[in-house]
Design an enzyme around this catalytic site. Structure first.
Site, PDB file in Angstrom:
ATOM      1  N   LEU A  66      27.434   1.658  -5.507  1.00 14.28           N
ATOM      2  CA  LEU A  66      27.838   0.884  -4.331  1.00 14.28           C
ATOM      3  C   LEU A  66      28.780   1.752  -3.506  1.00 14.28           C
ATOM      4  O   LEU A  66      29.980   1.834  -3.774  1.00 14.28           O
ATOM      5  CB  LEU A  66      28.533  -0.412  -4.749  1.00 14.28           C
ATOM      6  CG  LEU A  66      29.007  -1.323  -3.607  1.00 14.28           C
ATOM      7  CD1 LEU A  66      27.806  -1.855  -2.813  1.00 14.28           C
ATOM      8  CD2 LEU A  66      29.830  -2.483  -4.156  1.00 14.28           C
ATOM      9  N   ALA A  67      28.224   2.422  -2.509  1.00 17.66           N
ATOM     10  CA  ALA A  67      29.013   3.319  -1.669  1.00 17.66           C
ATOM     11  C   ALA A  67      29.759   2.515  -0.615  1.00 17.66           C
ATOM     12  O   ALA A  67      29.225   1.567  -0.044  1.00 17.66           O
ATOM     13  CB  ALA A  67      28.099   4.346  -1.000  1.00 17.66           C
ATOM     14  N   HIS A  68      31.001   2.911  -0.328  1.00 15.83           N
ATOM     15  CA  HIS A  68      31.805   2.193   0.664  1.00 15.83           C
ATOM     16  C   HIS A  68      33.052   3.003   0.999  1.00 15.83           C
ATOM     17  O   HIS A  68      33.417   3.943   0.292  1.00 15.83           O
ATOM     18  CB  HIS A  68      32.205   0.807   0.156  1.00 15.83           C
ATOM     19  CG  HIS A  68      33.038   0.839  -1.087  1.00 15.83           C
ATOM     20  ND1 HIS A  68      32.506   1.128  -2.324  1.00 15.83           N
ATOM     21  CD2 HIS A  68      34.360   0.631  -1.302  1.00 15.83           C
ATOM     22  CE1 HIS A  68      33.444   1.094  -3.243  1.00 15.83           C
ATOM     23  NE2 HIS A  68      34.595   0.808  -2.655  1.00 15.83           N
ATOM     24  N   ALA A  69      33.699   2.613   2.071  1.00 18.95           N
ATOM     25  CA  ALA A  69      34.983   3.191   2.474  1.00 18.95           C
ATOM     26  C   ALA A  69      35.824   2.071   3.074  1.00 18.95           C
ATOM     27  O   ALA A  69      35.399   0.915   3.124  1.00 18.95           O
ATOM     28  CB  ALA A  69      34.778   4.335   3.475  1.00 18.95           C
ATOM     29  N   LEU A 105      27.994  -0.487   1.473  1.00 22.34           N
ATOM     30  CA  LEU A 105      28.705  -1.635   2.012  1.00 22.34           C
ATOM     31  C   LEU A 105      29.599  -1.163   3.146  1.00 22.34           C
ATOM     32  O   LEU A 105      30.450  -0.291   2.953  1.00 22.34           O
ATOM     33  CB  LEU A 105      29.561  -2.293   0.932  1.00 22.34           C
ATOM     34  CG  LEU A 105      30.617  -3.301   1.415  1.00 22.34           C
ATOM     35  CD1 LEU A 105      29.957  -4.538   2.016  1.00 22.34           C
ATOM     36  CD2 LEU A 105      31.556  -3.685   0.274  1.00 22.34           C
TER      37      LEU A 105
END
Length: 297
Positions: A66-69, A105
């Site tokens: 789940l990639a996000h920043a 996300l």
């Protein structure tokens, strides 16, 4: 539609895409949101910096990242993308590699995506629905698995098997049944009751779940941990707060325990309270065991 599929534009779903490494996989997943106007390319760079800084903590269950920043001006609206790789890619996670599914996300604020992450946790904890994501033939099938039709879509999926041919779904169900029976013991006590042991430390009634940004994987872990407390009957007694690494260092003194990934645990270092490393953020069984260690249940 569920809150999860409300945030996932069919145009932001790509199946069986090539990627040479984790950087390309994250970039391809982010590009899907750029193409739909949800983010600018700067958000992808921010996600890559986060992984470089904190390690592969975004790989929250076997084969899934789940990639996000952090929310910033590069995010135009809260959205998700779904990327299935043609071949699994090593992200560097000691337990959950290799990765074949990558979701990005993009959160416009710190609250709009909470229900979606709770729904996603439910999907990934269900062996049949998780398997259905690996075999979905179209964007519409992916949406069906992730949405309200997920259970029906999963009915047609073959059970996951290990190298010996044992059905993964059956093994998961057996473990869940054993765990379900064991929760009866926890339900007979409370955090206050465990503190009657003269050597016990009184509960501060707070658990922290921690990730690099405090709004993606930490929220996912919070959702699963809350399900464990619900089954114990402890939800009225303990609060769970999702937070980032910087805030966690200041808040640790007010908590009983920190739940996080191995990579984030290394970033945190010594914080003065127990840190429990969780490998599979969708596993209630694993989190149950970690909390039992802390609360002597």
């Amino acid at each position: 539609m569920s809150q999860l599929t409300d945030l996932l534009d069919p145009a932001a779903i790509q199946l069986d895409a090539p990627a040479a490494d984790r950087t390309e996989a994250i970039r391809r997943s982010g590009d899907l949101l750029v193409a739909t106007g949800a983010i600018d390319a700067a958000y992808i760079d921010a996600m890559l910096r986060t992984v470089e800084e904190h390690g592969p903590y975004i790989v929250i269950t076997p084969g899934f990242a789940l990639a996000h920043a952090r929310p910033d001006e590069s995010v135009h609206r809260t959205a998700l993308s779904f990327l299935r790789l043609s071949e699994p890619v090593v992200f560097g996670h000691e337990a959950n590699d290799p990765v074949q599914l990558v979701m990005t996300l993009a959160a416009a604020d710190e609250s709009a995506h909470r229900e979606a992450l709770a729904a996603l946790a439910g999907v990934l904890a269900d062996p049949e629905r998780r398997q259905a994501l690996d075999t979905a033939a179209s964007a519409q099938e992916v949406l069906a698995v992730l949405g309200d039709q997920g259970e029906a879509a999963a009915d047609g999926a073959a059970p996951a098997t290990d190298a010996d041919g044992a059905a993964g779904a059956d093994r998961a169900a057996g473990a869940a049944d054993a765990w379900s029976a064991s929760t009866a013991g926890a339900a007979r006590t409370t955090p206050a009751a465990t503190a009657t042991d003269p050597e016990a430390i009184p509960s501060k009634n707070l658990i922290l779940t921690v990730c690099g940004n405090g709004l993606g994987t930490s929220l996912f872990l919070k959702n699963t941990a809350e399900q464990v407390l619900d089954r114990w009957g402890w939800a009225p007694y303990l609060s769970i707060e999702a937070t980032d690494t910087i805030s966690a260092k200041g808040k640790a003194k007010d908590a009983d325990v920190i739940l996080t990934s191995g990579a984030i645990a290394q970033t945190l270092g010594e914080v003065g309270v127990p840190v429990e490393v969780i490998q599979n953020f969708s596993s209630q069984v694993e989190i149950d065991a970690a909390l039992r260690r802390r609360y002597a249940v």
